[in-house]
Design a protein around this motif. Structure first.
Motif, PDB file in Angstrom:
ATOM      1  N   ARG A  20       0.863  -1.193   0.000  1.00  0.00           N
ATOM      2  CA  ARG A  20       0.000   0.000   0.000  1.00  0.00           C
ATOM      3  C   ARG A  20       0.890   1.229   0.000  1.00  0.00           C
ATOM      4  O   ARG A  20       1.818   1.321   0.807  1.00  0.00           O
ATOM      5  N   GLU A  25       1.445   4.186   1.319  1.00  0.00           N
ATOM      6  CA  GLU A  25       1.036   5.013   2.451  1.00  0.00           C
ATOM      7  C   GLU A  25       2.245   5.799   2.925  1.00  0.00           C
ATOM      8  O   GLU A  25       3.378   5.508   2.538  1.00  0.00           O
ATOM      9  N   ARG A  49       3.625   1.423  10.089  1.00  0.00           N
ATOM     10  CA  ARG A  49       2.994   1.579   8.777  1.00  0.00           C
ATOM     11  C   ARG A  49       4.063   1.550   7.685  1.00  0.00           C
ATOM     12  O   ARG A  49       4.922   2.415   7.635  1.00  0.00           O
TER      13      ARG A  49
HETATM   14 MG    MG Z   1      -5.155   1.586   6.491  1.00  0.00          MG
END
Ligand code: MG
Ligand code: ATP
Length: 417
Positions: free
Chosen positions: A111, A113, A119
């Motif tokens: 992803r 991000e 993350r």
């Molecule tokens: Mg998320």
């Protein structure tokens, strides 16, 4: 050129890999006991699978996908694995297999991000999907397995939040109410929420923006969110799930703002968070997605599942030390050392050796550095007499033993060489 791993990705280094293996083995053990079978699907799929399966009003699809064109075909690195598993379920006619069909997977997800603690852009999930059961006992089983897994890993400070976001029918009323109460304040919400307001207003409840979160706590908005708009059958489903959880002794709190990031969920949604993580505190997220199989072209099949974020999980658990190497062979005869190593390995003993046939002192130093339990010294003298010197590297004690005795000393293995 100074090459570095791309931003948002991490190498799993040799001294970390055993942690992954320990956790994955534990998961496999728990999942197999509940009759889940592993499935491995490709890391890329057609882009459309995700736009339809994850939903084109989600951040994942709108902002986070790694998409590339290959001979005019649009492909995407999987941002999550439910869509891929469902695609495979349909493609291979798995609805014809005995129901319920229980699958689990592990692997890398992608992803785009903003990388921060907890993350990444390439991260790993371990997840399961249960197909074919509409009753909330399936929801309860998958939640119980997640809690049991995290418990067995010794995690503390966990909390389970559950919610029921209704079915496609009753959710319309909920959406309408949310829209009407948010509308007067709409300009104060972030630009993403303005889009969500039009496309999928429930997703506003999931916004990570601090200001939006505060606005959602305003009494006039909060009181609407906290009301129940779900229909009788969804209420019954939710009540039954709570009963099951009580029977299983699983503590939970109901969080009316819990909606989760993907569009395909209906009825049950849940999240397991840890107080020991920073602001990215969700370890496990999941829920029921009854409409997805038919949305992707398969027969109507109820389903429920979850995914655990491996990196976040690893940051929370203490894992036993890696098993040390059993034996390091110290020898100036490479041929004999290689032969002995191969025979001992065949007996289940872990063995390494020095390929350079350097001075004994150097090899002994290396044996200690590898952390091996024993050094096995095979010199000219030993070869002549058919005996070896076995040195316990933690006590320093050494003794002469015959080759045949080695497995017994190290493992109490049967002697068959
Ligand atoms: Mg998320
Ligand atoms: P979050 O709210 O933290 O963004 P999410 O709702 O996007 O999570 P899911 O799509 O449900 O997460 O994925 C399940 C789990 O995968 C999360 O609970 C989290 O532990 C992990 N996860 C999700 N995105 C990332 C990421 N970019 N890096 C590391 N782990 C992640």
């Amino acid at each position: 050129m100074n090459y570095k791993a791309p931003k948002g990705t991490k190498d799993i280094l040799p001294y970390e890999a055993h942690i992954w293996k320990y956790i994955e083995d534990k998961a496999q053990n728990i999942l197999e006991k509940a009759n889940y079978k592993e499935i491995r699907t490709p890391v890329f799929e057609s882009t459309e699978l995700f736009t339809r399966g994850v939903g084109d009003s989600t951040d994942i699809v709108n902002k986070e996908m790694y998409t590339f064109l290959q001979k005019g075909r649009s492909l995407t690195l999987r941002p999550e694995n439910t869509a891929g598993v469902v695609r495979s379920f349909i493609e291979h006619g798995m609805h014809r297999l005995p129901s319920p069909l229980k699958l689990w997977y592990k692997g890398a997800m992608f992803r785009y991000e903003r990388p921060q603690a907890g993350r990444q852009r390439q991260f790993h999930q371990l997840g399961l999907e249960l197909f074919g059961i509409e009753n909330p006992c399936a929801d309860a089983e998958v939640i119980q397995i997640a809690m049991n897994f995290l418990d067995e890993l010794g995690l503390s400070g966990l909390s389970l939040e559950i919610n029921n976001i209704g079915c496609p029918e009753c959710r319309n009323e909920y959406k309408k109410q949310i829209k009407s109460v948010i509308k007067p304040k709409l300009e104060d919400f972030c630009p993403d929420c303005l889009v969500r307001f039009e496309k999928n207003p429930l997703r506003i409840l999931d916004c990570k923006n601090e200001k939006c979160r505060q606005l959602l706590c305003l009494p006039e908005i909060d009181s609407v969110i906290s009301r129940d708009f779900i229909c009788e059958s969804c209420v019954a489903h939710f009540e039954e799930l709570k009963e099951y959880l009580k029977t299983l002794n699983i503590k939970y709190t109901v969080n009316k703002k819990l909606v989760r990031g993907l569009d395909y969920y209906n009825k049950t949604v849940f999240e397991i968070t840890s107080t020991n993580l920073g602001s990215q505190n969700a370890v496990c997220g999941g829920g029921r997605y009854d409409p997805l199989v038919s949305t992707l072209g398969g027969p109507q099949t109820p389903a429920v599942g979850w995914a655990i974020g491996m990196e976040r999980l690893i940051s929370l658990c203490k894992v036993p030390e890696e098993k040390p190497l059993d034996v390091f062979i110290v020898s100036d005869n490479k041929k004999q050392a290689l032969k002995l190593a191969s025979e001992l390995r065949g007996l289940g003993i872990s063995v390494d050796l020095d390929f350079l046939a350097r001075k004994f002192a150097k090899q002994m130093e290396k044996a200690s550095k590898t952390g091996a339990k024993f050094a096995l010294i095979l010199g000219e003298e030993e070869l002549k007499t058919g005996t070896l010197t076995l040195k316990n590297l933690s006590t320093g004690k050494q003794e002469s033993i015959s080759i045949k005795e080695i497995p017994q000393r190290i493992f109490s293995l049967p002697l068959n060489f």
